[in-house]
Motif scaffolding. Structure first.
Motif, mmCIF file in Angstrom:
data_model
loop_
_atom_site.group_PDB
_atom_site.id
_atom_site.type_symbol
_atom_site.label_atom_id
_atom_site.label_comp_id
_atom_site.label_asym_id
_atom_site.label_seq_id
_atom_site.Cartn_x
_atom_site.Cartn_y
_atom_site.Cartn_z
ATOM 1 N N UNK A 48 0.818 -1.213 0.000
ATOM 2 C CA UNK A 48 0.000 0.000 0.000
ATOM 3 C C UNK A 48 0.854 1.266 0.000
ATOM 4 N N UNK A 49 1.906 1.261 0.782
ATOM 5 C CA UNK A 49 2.745 2.465 0.890
ATOM 6 C C UNK A 49 3.417 2.778 -0.438
ATOM 7 N N UNK A 50 3.939 1.728 -1.103
ATOM 8 C CA UNK A 50 4.626 1.936 -2.376
ATOM 9 C C UNK A 50 3.654 2.483 -3.416
ATOM 10 N N UNK A 51 2.438 1.941 -3.438
ATOM 11 C CA UNK A 51 1.434 2.404 -4.399
ATOM 12 C C UNK A 51 1.047 3.851 -4.098
ATOM 13 N N UNK A 52 0.912 4.151 -2.824
ATOM 14 C CA UNK A 52 0.558 5.500 -2.386
ATOM 15 C C UNK A 52 1.569 6.503 -2.916
ATOM 16 N N UNK A 53 2.834 6.115 -2.843
ATOM 17 C CA UNK A 53 3.911 7.017 -3.239
ATOM 18 C C UNK A 53 3.956 7.192 -4.755
ATOM 19 N N UNK A 54 3.803 6.041 -5.481
ATOM 20 C CA UNK A 54 3.917 6.113 -6.940
ATOM 21 C C UNK A 54 2.668 6.714 -7.577
ATOM 22 N N UNK A 55 1.526 6.456 -6.981
ATOM 23 C CA UNK A 55 0.245 6.889 -7.526
ATOM 24 C C UNK A 55 0.159 6.607 -9.037
ATOM 25 N N UNK A 56 0.239 5.321 -9.371
ATOM 26 C CA UNK A 56 0.260 4.890 -10.767
ATOM 27 C C UNK A 56 -1.094 5.146 -11.422
ATOM 28 N N UNK A 57 -1.084 5.872 -12.534
ATOM 29 C CA UNK A 57 -2.325 6.135 -13.252
ATOM 30 C C UNK A 57 -2.560 5.058 -14.312
ATOM 31 N N UNK A 58 -3.777 4.551 -14.389
ATOM 32 C CA UNK A 58 -4.102 3.532 -15.391
ATOM 33 C C UNK A 58 -5.442 3.864 -16.039
ATOM 34 N N UNK A 59 -5.591 3.344 -17.264
ATOM 35 C CA UNK A 59 -6.862 3.490 -17.974
ATOM 36 C C UNK A 59 -7.186 2.110 -18.537
ATOM 37 N N UNK A 60 -8.259 1.541 -18.061
ATOM 38 C CA UNK A 60 -8.525 0.136 -18.367
ATOM 39 C C UNK A 60 -9.979 -0.066 -18.802
ATOM 40 N N UNK A 61 -10.233 -1.260 -19.340
ATOM 41 C CA UNK A 61 -11.598 -1.624 -19.714
ATOM 42 C C UNK A 61 -11.846 -3.072 -19.313
ATOM 43 N N UNK A 62 -13.074 -3.356 -18.964
ATOM 44 C CA UNK A 62 -13.397 -4.737 -18.607
ATOM 45 C C UNK A 62 -14.891 -4.913 -18.461
ATOM 46 N N UNK A 63 -15.279 -6.185 -18.315
ATOM 47 C CA UNK A 63 -16.684 -6.482 -18.127
ATOM 48 C C UNK A 63 -17.003 -6.484 -16.632
ATOM 49 N N UNK A 64 -18.084 -5.798 -16.266
ATOM 50 C CA UNK A 64 -18.474 -5.696 -14.860
ATOM 51 C C UNK A 64 -19.038 -7.043 -14.406
ATOM 52 N N UNK A 113 -12.455 2.586 -17.182
ATOM 53 C CA UNK A 113 -12.161 3.296 -15.943
ATOM 54 C C UNK A 113 -10.774 3.920 -16.022
ATOM 55 N N UNK A 114 -10.685 5.158 -15.577
ATOM 56 C CA UNK A 114 -9.388 5.809 -15.466
ATOM 57 C C UNK A 114 -9.209 6.180 -14.003
ATOM 58 N N UNK A 115 -8.019 5.945 -13.467
ATOM 59 C CA UNK A 115 -7.801 6.263 -12.059
ATOM 60 C C UNK A 115 -6.410 5.861 -11.626
ATOM 61 N N UNK A 116 -6.218 5.730 -10.321
ATOM 62 C CA UNK A 116 -4.892 5.356 -9.830
ATOM 63 C C UNK A 116 -4.980 4.155 -8.904
ATOM 64 N N UNK A 117 -3.847 3.461 -8.801
ATOM 65 C CA UNK A 117 -3.828 2.197 -8.069
ATOM 66 C C UNK A 117 -3.614 2.414 -6.582
ATOM 67 N N UNK A 127 -8.389 -0.074 -8.350
ATOM 68 C CA UNK A 127 -8.269 1.201 -9.052
ATOM 69 C C UNK A 127 -9.200 2.211 -8.392
ATOM 70 N N UNK A 128 -8.641 3.319 -7.963
ATOM 71 C CA UNK A 128 -9.434 4.418 -7.423
ATOM 72 C C UNK A 128 -9.886 5.252 -8.614
#
Length: 510
Positions: A48-64, A113-117, A127-128
RNA sequence: GGGGCGGUAGCUCAAUCGGUAGAGCAUUGCCCUUUUAAGGCAAGGGUUCUGGGUUCGAGUCCCAGCCGCCUCACCA
């Protein structure tokens, strides 16, 4: 109105509401920064801490596939290929417009969805969301999320639903891809050329099976769907391609069972300069390799037992008859007795005395198997075929059932031929190829006797130009995949197995 | 083609001896900003595969058909 129709209507209505929000109901494109699998691979191990620091942005698609709304927030799982990833959405992060889209989402919809991990309190990679789009609406409801789709008939008829909700089905077809991929690599490494030969043939040769018939209008020509590619592949060996293989469909107009589909995929290959001994060696290595590469190891579980493609047995067909002879039928034949027609007939009769329809040993009709060779094969299939669980090569077959194989030097009524059995299934058949055109013509004529079957004269003609000593083999891909995937029915390894159509008038009532 | 088994809500499954067809999930409405088979309250949803028959009464018994599964036959 049925519930299905009601849901359909409701969901089309939601598309209208989406339009009112200014959203295209079926947007043309949505560019993704990552496949879900890539996100899990790259960030699945980060805390969690590493992700918090990097705040990786992603844009993904999938079936709900799951939806858990919580008032002005919520969670969903999106699935893409074989990967599921959780999305967390909250109104204060996405704004009212996108949150309105969230509220219109249904199970089965395609979402972008676009957001950060980040990691949730429970530690799940998530993904937030900051932006949400509907990419395609599921206007019909998916099967239940927990039990999946159990109805086998619907799994085959509507394979797309099976693939959406049953991960096991996706696993099987991915494994199947791995099998074919592994085989192709092995053949190319061995210097083989991959070819494609006719599926529509004026004569259906290379096997003894009922063909499907079709018709070419412009040529006003009856054609047959091929039952085997064999005679064309050997023409190519005559033409100078020393090593050729083909992976493609064969069609046989026969019964359907857990081991037979009317169209099935066959690998056939021919190599000049080899004989059946060489192919037996290579086949053992080849199948062990495919098991390692596609199924993760030579040792597998099949029908609750261990199947080891690294440990092979070999016995001649005649040895197998002796070894698997049922005790109830009296003393087993001795090997040398099987050279004597009268003795073979006696053993057949002894077998038939303990056989009964529907029982483990079903009767053999001697009238349909007039020659000693055919009778020995019938006995082999009856007593040994289903018993051969460990990978086993059965070699040396009677000439009477092998019109395309070369005779053994020391036994003219027997040929250099073998079959491979595993898990009780026959999965391969190979032999030293008969390349004497006159002998081949004689055998074709013998075979055609009394039947309307026509002889493939052009194949004889091709052999007359000279085919080098060659060995060839066919491997049933569907059955091989069954073994490697642990599938009990061939329909579980064929995406769209043949089923009787529903709600269609049958054409030829009898 | 023969034999056996099965078909109930969108899905997964119940329904006792022949006596008002139910549950969970899904759906609809309301509440809910870290859940994960989310939760709470409420509601709607059935040609019991099709067609006959027996019966006061059939999801249940009988007959025929359709579709599937298993098995045998067919199948180098």
């Amino acid at each position: 109105m049925s519930l299905d129709q009601e849901i359909y209507r409701q969901r089309r209505q939601k598309l209208e509401q989406l339009r009112e929000l200014g959203e295209a109901p079926y947007p043309h494109r949505f560019e993704r920064s990552h496949a879900l699998a890539a996100i899990v691979e790259q960030y699945g191990a980060k805390d969690a801490a590493a992700l918090e620091q990097e705040k990786v942005r992603v844009k993904i698609a999938g079936r709900v596939l799951t939806l858990r709304p919580h008032g002005k927030a919520g969670f969903a799982h999106l699935q893409q290929d074989d990967t599921r990833l959780q999305v967390y959405i909250r109104q204060d992060a996405v704004g009212e417009h996108d949150f309105a889209i969230w509220k219109l989402l249904d199970l089965g919809d395609w979402a972008g969805v676009e957001g950060w991990l980040f990691r949730t309190r429970t530690g799940e990679l998530t993904i937030h969301a900051e932006k949400l789009r509907l990419l395609a609406k599921a206007c019909l409801p998916l099967p239940e999320k927990w039990h999946g789709l159990q109805d086998v008939e619907r799994r085959y008829r509507q394979r797309y639903l099976d693939l959406i909700v049953n991960p096991e089905s996706r696993r099987v077809f991915r494994l199947r891809d791995g099998v074919v991929r592994s085989l192709r690599a092995a053949f190319h490494e061995r210097g083989y050329l991959e070819v494609e030969t006719p599926m529509m043939q004026p004569l259906a040769g290379g096997a003894a099976a009922r063909p499907f018939t079709t018709h070419h209008h412009a040529l006003d020509l009856t054609l047959y769907l091929r039952i085997a590619p064999e005679l064309y592949l050997k023409r190519l060996v005559v033409g100078g391609y020393e090593r050729v293989f083909e992976i493609n469909r064969n069609f046989r107009n026969e019964g359907i069972s857990t081991r037979h589909n009317p169209e099935f995929t066959m690998l056939e290959f021919y190599e000049a300069g080899s004989d059946y001994r060489a192919l037996m060696e290579w086949s053992e290595q080849l199948l062990a390799r495919v098991a390692r590469e596609a199924a993760g190891g030579e040792k597998l579980q099949f029908q609750g037992r261990e199947l080891n493609f690294g440990a092979w047995r070999r016995l001649s067909l005649r040895q197998a008859v002796c070894e698997y002879w049922p005790a109830a039928a009296g003393a087993a034949p001795r090997l040398e007795e099987l050279a004597d027609a009268a003795a073979v007939r006696r053993y057949l009769d002894a077998y038939n005395r303990i056989a009964a329809p529907g029982e483990r040993y079903s009767p053999i009709d001697a009238a349909q198997q007039p020659s000693p060779g055919e009778q020995i094969v019938a006995l082999f299939e009856a007593v040994a075929g289903d018993e051969l669980f460990e990978p086993t090569i059965i070699y040396d077959f009677p000439l009477a059932v092998s019109p395309l194989a070369k005779s053994k030097d020391d036994e003219p009524d027997w040929v250099e031929r073998f079959e491979i059995y595993a898990g009780g299934l026959e999965i391969a058949n190979g032999y030293s190829e008969l390349n004497d055109p006159e002998e081949q013509a004689r055998r074709f004529r013998l075979q055609a006797e009394g039947e309307a079957a026509r002889v493939d004269e052009d194949y004889i003609h091709a052999l007359a130009y000279g085919m080098p000593p060659t060995a060839g083999e066919g491997i049933g891909i569907d059955r091989l995949v069954m073994l490697l995937a642990g599938a009990v029915s061939i329909r579980d390894v064929i995406l769209f197995p043949l089923l009787r159509p529903e709600g269609v008038e049958r054409e030829d009532q009898e």
